[in-house]
Design a protein around this motif. Sequence first.
Motif, PDB file in Angstrom:
ATOM      1  N   TRP A   5      32.623  12.733  -5.045  1.00 53.59           N
ATOM      2  CA  TRP A   5      33.351  14.002  -5.056  1.00 53.59           C
ATOM      3  C   TRP A   5      32.591  15.131  -4.375  1.00 53.59           C
ATOM      4  CZ3 TRP A   5      38.162  13.139  -6.127  1.00 53.59           C
ATOM      5  CH2 TRP A   5      38.489  12.057  -6.934  1.00 53.59           C
ATOM      6  N   ASP A   7      32.176  15.591  -1.336  1.00 52.55           N
ATOM      7  CA  ASP A   7      32.772  15.957  -0.047  1.00 52.55           C
ATOM      8  C   ASP A   7      34.016  16.821  -0.241  1.00 52.55           C
ATOM      9  OD1 ASP A   7      34.505  14.110  -1.095  1.00 52.55           O
ATOM     10  OD2 ASP A   7      34.416  12.704   0.578  1.00 52.55           O
ATOM     11  N   THR A   8      34.211  17.325  -1.454  1.00 52.85           N
ATOM     12  CA  THR A   8      35.433  18.064  -1.802  1.00 52.85           C
ATOM     13  C   THR A   8      35.075  19.418  -2.402  1.00 52.85           C
ATOM     14  OG1 THR A   8      36.554  15.979  -2.301  1.00 52.85           O
ATOM     15  CG2 THR A   8      37.573  17.996  -3.143  1.00 52.85           C
ATOM     16  N   PHE A  32      34.426  17.291  -9.860  1.00 50.95           N
ATOM     17  CA  PHE A  32      34.184  17.801  -8.517  1.00 50.95           C
ATOM     18  C   PHE A  32      32.827  18.509  -8.459  1.00 50.95           C
ATOM     19  CE2 PHE A  32      38.813  17.736  -9.032  1.00 50.95           C
ATOM     20  CZ  PHE A  32      39.181  16.989  -7.919  1.00 50.95           C
ATOM     21  N   THR A  83      32.395  19.161   4.284  1.00 52.26           N
ATOM     22  CA  THR A  83      33.668  19.185   3.575  1.00 52.26           C
ATOM     23  C   THR A  83      34.687  18.272   4.247  1.00 52.26           C
ATOM     24  OG1 THR A  83      33.308  21.465   2.866  1.00 52.26           O
ATOM     25  CG2 THR A  83      35.582  20.653   2.802  1.00 52.26           C
ATOM     26  N   TYR A  85      37.639  17.280   2.065  1.00 52.97           N
ATOM     27  CA  TYR A  85      38.867  17.557   1.323  1.00 52.97           C
ATOM     28  C   TYR A  85      38.733  18.884   0.591  1.00 52.97           C
ATOM     29  CZ  TYR A  85      39.093  12.533   2.082  1.00 52.97           C
ATOM     30  OH  TYR A  85      39.080  11.294   2.663  1.00 52.97           O
ATOM     31  N   VAL A 104      43.546  14.016  -4.606  1.00 54.59           N
ATOM     32  CA  VAL A 104      42.513  13.756  -3.604  1.00 54.59           C
ATOM     33  C   VAL A 104      42.428  12.263  -3.298  1.00 54.59           C
ATOM     34  CG1 VAL A 104      40.043  13.909  -3.094  1.00 54.59           C
ATOM     35  CG2 VAL A 104      41.212  15.827  -4.182  1.00 54.59           C
ATOM     36  N   ARG A 108      42.397  10.222   0.307  1.00 48.94           N
ATOM     37  CA  ARG A 108      41.380   9.252   0.695  1.00 48.94           C
ATOM     38  C   ARG A 108      41.988   7.967   1.247  1.00 48.94           C
ATOM     39  NH1 ARG A 108      36.389  10.879  -0.892  1.00 48.94           N
ATOM     40  NH2 ARG A 108      36.265  12.358  -2.620  1.00 48.94           N
ATOM     41  N   ALA A 159      46.223  19.591  -2.496  1.00 54.71           N
ATOM     42  CA  ALA A 159      45.041  18.932  -1.933  1.00 54.71           C
ATOM     43  C   ALA A 159      45.249  18.779  -0.436  1.00 54.71           C
ATOM     44  CB  ALA A 159      44.809  17.572  -2.589  1.00 54.71           C
ATOM     45  N   THR A 161      43.350  17.693   3.510  1.00 56.99           N
ATOM     46  CA  THR A 161      42.226  17.235   4.315  1.00 56.99           C
ATOM     47  C   THR A 161      41.643  18.430   5.059  1.00 56.99           C
ATOM     48  OG1 THR A 161      43.584  16.807   6.270  1.00 56.99           O
ATOM     49  CG2 THR A 161      43.291  14.984   4.689  1.00 56.99           C
TER      50      THR A 161
END
Length: 225
Positions: A5, A7-8, A32, A83, A85, A104, A108, A159, A161
């Motif tokens: 998580w 990357d979010t 997160f 980042t 998402y 999310v 993915r 959510a 990208t």
Amino acid sequence: MDDLWDDTWVVVPLYREEAVVGDVVRGLRRVFGRVVCVDDGSGDASGERAAEAGAVVVSHPVNLGQGAALQTGLEYALSDPTTRYLVTFDADGQHQVADAAAMVERLRTGEAEVVLGSRFLDRRTALDPRKRAVLRAATWHARLTTGLRVTDTHNGLRALTRRAAEHLDLTQSRMAHASQLLEQVADSGLPYVEHPVHVLYTDYSRTKGQSMWNSVNILTESLFR
């Protein structure tokens, strides 16, 4: 914290929610790794409570509105090159972290680049019939103007990208930002889906603007912005 998580970023517009925002941030931080709250000129301890709970806090010196707070938060999250998402999430305790995580996960898989929360896809959300009717009218108008086949146009749980978020430039600072966001999603041509979410209306959230009159304001701004 699971690196999955990290990357979010979760973006939380924040205005006078000192009583609950700490719990909201702590709940998000269980899943997160990265939460940014945009304190939109609250004038109370909202920013401090969010920071104590583990959020990054970015502050507006004066109240600019939820749309402006979202845009600031999105820009902050996008400034992080790792980042992938982004999630938008309300500060008043109405949204569920499990719903955000599931949304999310759909990103993915590559199923879509935008996942929009909808309280009308299942029966978990209890709505006053009059409010339901007003929100349905706002949705009907948005579908006509954007061409998107959506069922809930004023749901703050979304959510995105990174590519989808980079297409957004919200200039409508108040509630009309939700319709503008959908217009920009439509213009981007990126694939989107809706996801059923549970919006939990509490006595607290109702006192913070989730009244029938707020629903009427949403519809009015949608029609005349």
